[in-house]
Design a protein around this motif. Structure first.
Motif, mmCIF file in Angstrom:
data_model
loop_
_atom_site.group_PDB
_atom_site.id
_atom_site.type_symbol
_atom_site.label_atom_id
_atom_site.label_comp_id
_atom_site.label_asym_id
_atom_site.label_seq_id
_atom_site.Cartn_x
_atom_site.Cartn_y
_atom_site.Cartn_z
ATOM 1 N N THR A 187 -9.647 -3.815 5.428
ATOM 2 C CA THR A 187 -10.258 -4.416 4.248
ATOM 3 C C THR A 187 -11.336 -3.443 3.789
ATOM 4 O O THR A 187 -12.104 -2.949 4.605
ATOM 5 N N GLY A 188 -11.401 -3.166 2.518
ATOM 6 C CA GLY A 188 -12.360 -2.181 2.051
ATOM 7 C C GLY A 188 -11.912 -0.777 2.400
ATOM 8 O O GLY A 188 -10.713 -0.493 2.509
ATOM 9 N N THR A 189 -12.880 0.094 2.633
ATOM 10 C CA THR A 189 -12.592 1.499 2.938
ATOM 11 C C THR A 189 -13.169 1.850 4.298
ATOM 12 O O THR A 189 -14.383 1.720 4.506
ATOM 13 N N THR A 210 -5.160 -0.771 2.198
ATOM 14 C CA THR A 210 -6.248 -1.729 1.973
ATOM 15 C C THR A 210 -5.673 -3.064 1.536
ATOM 16 O O THR A 210 -4.967 -3.137 0.521
ATOM 17 N N LEU A 211 -5.956 -4.107 2.299
ATOM 18 C CA LEU A 211 -5.442 -5.443 2.013
ATOM 19 C C LEU A 211 -6.578 -6.349 1.547
ATOM 20 O O LEU A 211 -7.749 -5.983 1.581
ATOM 21 N N THR A 212 -6.220 -7.543 1.110
ATOM 22 C CA THR A 212 -7.179 -8.421 0.428
ATOM 23 C C THR A 212 -8.251 -8.977 1.345
ATOM 24 O O THR A 212 -9.408 -9.105 0.947
ATOM 25 N N ASP A 213 -7.894 -9.340 2.579
ATOM 26 C CA ASP A 213 -8.874 -9.956 3.472
ATOM 27 C C ASP A 213 -8.459 -9.756 4.925
ATOM 28 O O ASP A 213 -7.411 -9.162 5.220
ATOM 29 N N VAL A 214 -9.297 -10.249 5.824
ATOM 30 C CA VAL A 214 -9.048 -10.073 7.259
ATOM 31 C C VAL A 214 -7.756 -10.755 7.673
ATOM 32 O O VAL A 214 -6.986 -10.221 8.487
ATOM 33 N N HIS A 215 -7.491 -11.955 7.143
ATOM 34 C CA HIS A 215 -6.259 -12.665 7.510
ATOM 35 C C HIS A 215 -5.031 -11.837 7.160
ATOM 36 O O HIS A 215 -4.067 -11.788 7.944
ATOM 37 N N ALA A 216 -5.045 -11.184 6.010
ATOM 38 C CA ALA A 216 -3.905 -10.351 5.609
ATOM 39 C C ALA A 216 -3.742 -9.161 6.548
ATOM 40 O O ALA A 216 -2.611 -8.777 6.884
ATOM 41 N N VAL A 217 -4.859 -8.581 6.995
ATOM 42 C CA VAL A 217 -4.787 -7.471 7.937
ATOM 43 C C VAL A 217 -4.178 -7.934 9.254
ATOM 44 O O VAL A 217 -3.285 -7.279 9.820
ATOM 45 N N VAL A 218 -4.642 -9.070 9.759
ATOM 46 C CA VAL A 218 -4.136 -9.594 11.029
ATOM 47 C C VAL A 218 -2.642 -9.892 10.924
ATOM 48 O O VAL A 218 -1.866 -9.577 11.842
ATOM 49 N N THR A 225 4.338 -3.375 13.059
ATOM 50 C CA THR A 225 4.690 -2.195 12.261
ATOM 51 C C THR A 225 3.461 -1.515 11.658
ATOM 52 O O THR A 225 3.603 -0.620 10.820
ATOM 53 N N ALA A 226 2.295 -1.940 12.042
ATOM 54 C CA ALA A 226 1.054 -1.337 11.560
ATOM 55 C C ALA A 226 -0.035 -1.617 12.581
ATOM 56 O O ALA A 226 0.092 -2.521 13.427
ATOM 57 N N VAL A 227 -1.091 -0.822 12.529
ATOM 58 C CA VAL A 227 -2.300 -1.100 13.306
ATOM 59 C C VAL A 227 -3.394 -1.480 12.313
ATOM 60 O O VAL A 227 -3.229 -1.326 11.106
ATOM 61 N N GLY A 228 -4.491 -1.997 12.818
ATOM 62 C CA GLY A 228 -5.582 -2.384 11.929
ATOM 63 C C GLY A 228 -6.912 -1.921 12.470
ATOM 64 O O GLY A 228 -7.039 -1.569 13.653
ATOM 65 N N ILE A 229 -7.899 -1.898 11.601
ATOM 66 C CA ILE A 229 -9.277 -1.627 12.019
ATOM 67 C C ILE A 229 -10.118 -2.831 11.620
ATOM 68 O O ILE A 229 -10.311 -3.114 10.432
ATOM 69 N N LEU A 230 -10.599 -3.554 12.638
ATOM 70 C CA LEU A 230 -11.420 -4.747 12.429
ATOM 71 C C LEU A 230 -12.518 -4.765 13.495
ATOM 72 O O LEU A 230 -12.387 -4.136 14.544
#
Length: 337
Positions: A187-189, A210-218, A225-230
């Protein structure tokens, strides 16, 4: 309203047929005037002594988590007998520090790494202790920090549990075993420093999405098929009954320096070296002259009780419409602060 000290007339002199010296007459005339003046001085002094102490003013960056923390610190101080303003001043770290210099803000919560980056960007500590110590040395004169809380907002790499299991990755040291080129959902940069640290740890990351919110990232990460940074704070705010129950963060490992020990000699102990993003621990930042030792002890009690899960849960409730002050009152009551 206090009386005007200049509006006094001497009373008329009483008739006395006894012989009286000139000095005695003067003294008798001055006594009532002096008494009246003393009365005025007493009243004016009383007016000054009734002023209430200046109430402490809390600050916040306006996010749900920091709005709750401002109310928790305010409530803890009120419960200890300190006057605290009902208003919370909103601003980023730099703005709140500027207002603190003008005595317009007395206390706000901040994350150590972010605050340090604004004050001394040339410093690059990673451990919680080093970041806290560097922050202490970099604060403006007249500003202090209280005890750090266990609440952390440091970015972490998040992967699907299924992916971690299939590749045998349990922490950041195994990042190189993840498939190369996986997109990075955020989310964000994400900061360049975070991406560089992950690359140095062996992560072979793909393009940033970049996705809309934390829920979308999770949800994206849960597919494998992707990793995330949270941050842990962001992840803890998610409902584990949903996609959040299918992902995990890769913690930063503590590694000893790669020094060999000669045969036959005793192993040499060395402090652990932590490789990962800069620490982001929640601390109270306060105007040194505004808080006494008892008040500092009060806000430090919060550090001993608040957890990442606590704050994440309350922040999620604020996002759903709950009032930060109501949540703070409940939390303080549960923890006897």
């Amino acid at each position: 309203m206090c009386p005007d000290a200049t509006a006094h007339d001497a009373p008329a002199r009483a008739h006395d047929h006894r012989p009286t010296s000139v000095n005695a007459v003067r003294i008798r005339l001055l006594i009532p005037t002096f008494a009246a003046l003393m009365l005025v001085v007493g009243v004016l002094a009383g007016c000054g002594s009734t002023s209430a102490p200046h109430p402490l003013v809390m600050g916040s960056d306006g996010t749900p988590a920091m709005s709750v923390m401002a109310e928790i610190y305010a409530g803890a101080l009120r419960n200890s007998g300190t006057a605290v303003s009902g208003d919370v001043v909103i601003g980023d770290d730099a703005q709140l520090l500027s207002m603190m210099a003008r005595t317009e803000v007395d206390l706000f919560g901040a994350f150590t790494g972010t605050l340090l980056a604004g004050l001394a960007p040339e410093l690059a500590p990673t451990t919680s202790e080093d970041t806290y110590n560097d922050l202490n040395r970099s604060l403006p004169q007249g500003v202090s920090v209280g005890d750090p809380t266990p609440v952390t907002n440091a970015p972490q790499l998040v992967v699907a549990i299924s992916l971690a299991t299939s590749t045998g990755v349990t922490d950041l040291s195994g990042c190189a075993r993840l498939p190369a080129g996986l997109p990075v959902a955020v989310t964000g940069t994400p900061s360049e420093a975070t991406l560089h640290v992950l690359a140095d740890a062996g992560c072979r990351l793909g393009p940033v999405q970049t996705l809309t919110d934390v829920h979308a990232v999770v949800a994206r990460v849960a597919t494998g098929t992707a990793v995330g940074i949270l941050s842990p704070l962001q992840l803890a705010a998610q409902d584990t009954e949903g996609p959040a129950g299918k992902v995990q963060s890769l913690p930063v490992p503590e590694q000893s320096p790669g020094t060999s020990t000669p045969a036959g000699s005793a192993p040499q102990s060395a402090p652990p070296v932590t490789v990962g993003p800069r620490a982001e621990d929640l601390v109270p930042v306060y105007r040194t002259a505004a808080l006494g030792s008892d008040q500092v002890k009060t806000i430090n009690k919060v550090a001993g009780e608040i957890t990442t899960a606590d704050l994440a849960t309350m922040a999620r409730k604020v996002q759903s419409g709950a009032e930060p002050r109501d949540l703070a009152v409940d939390w303080l009551g549960e923890h006897g602060i």
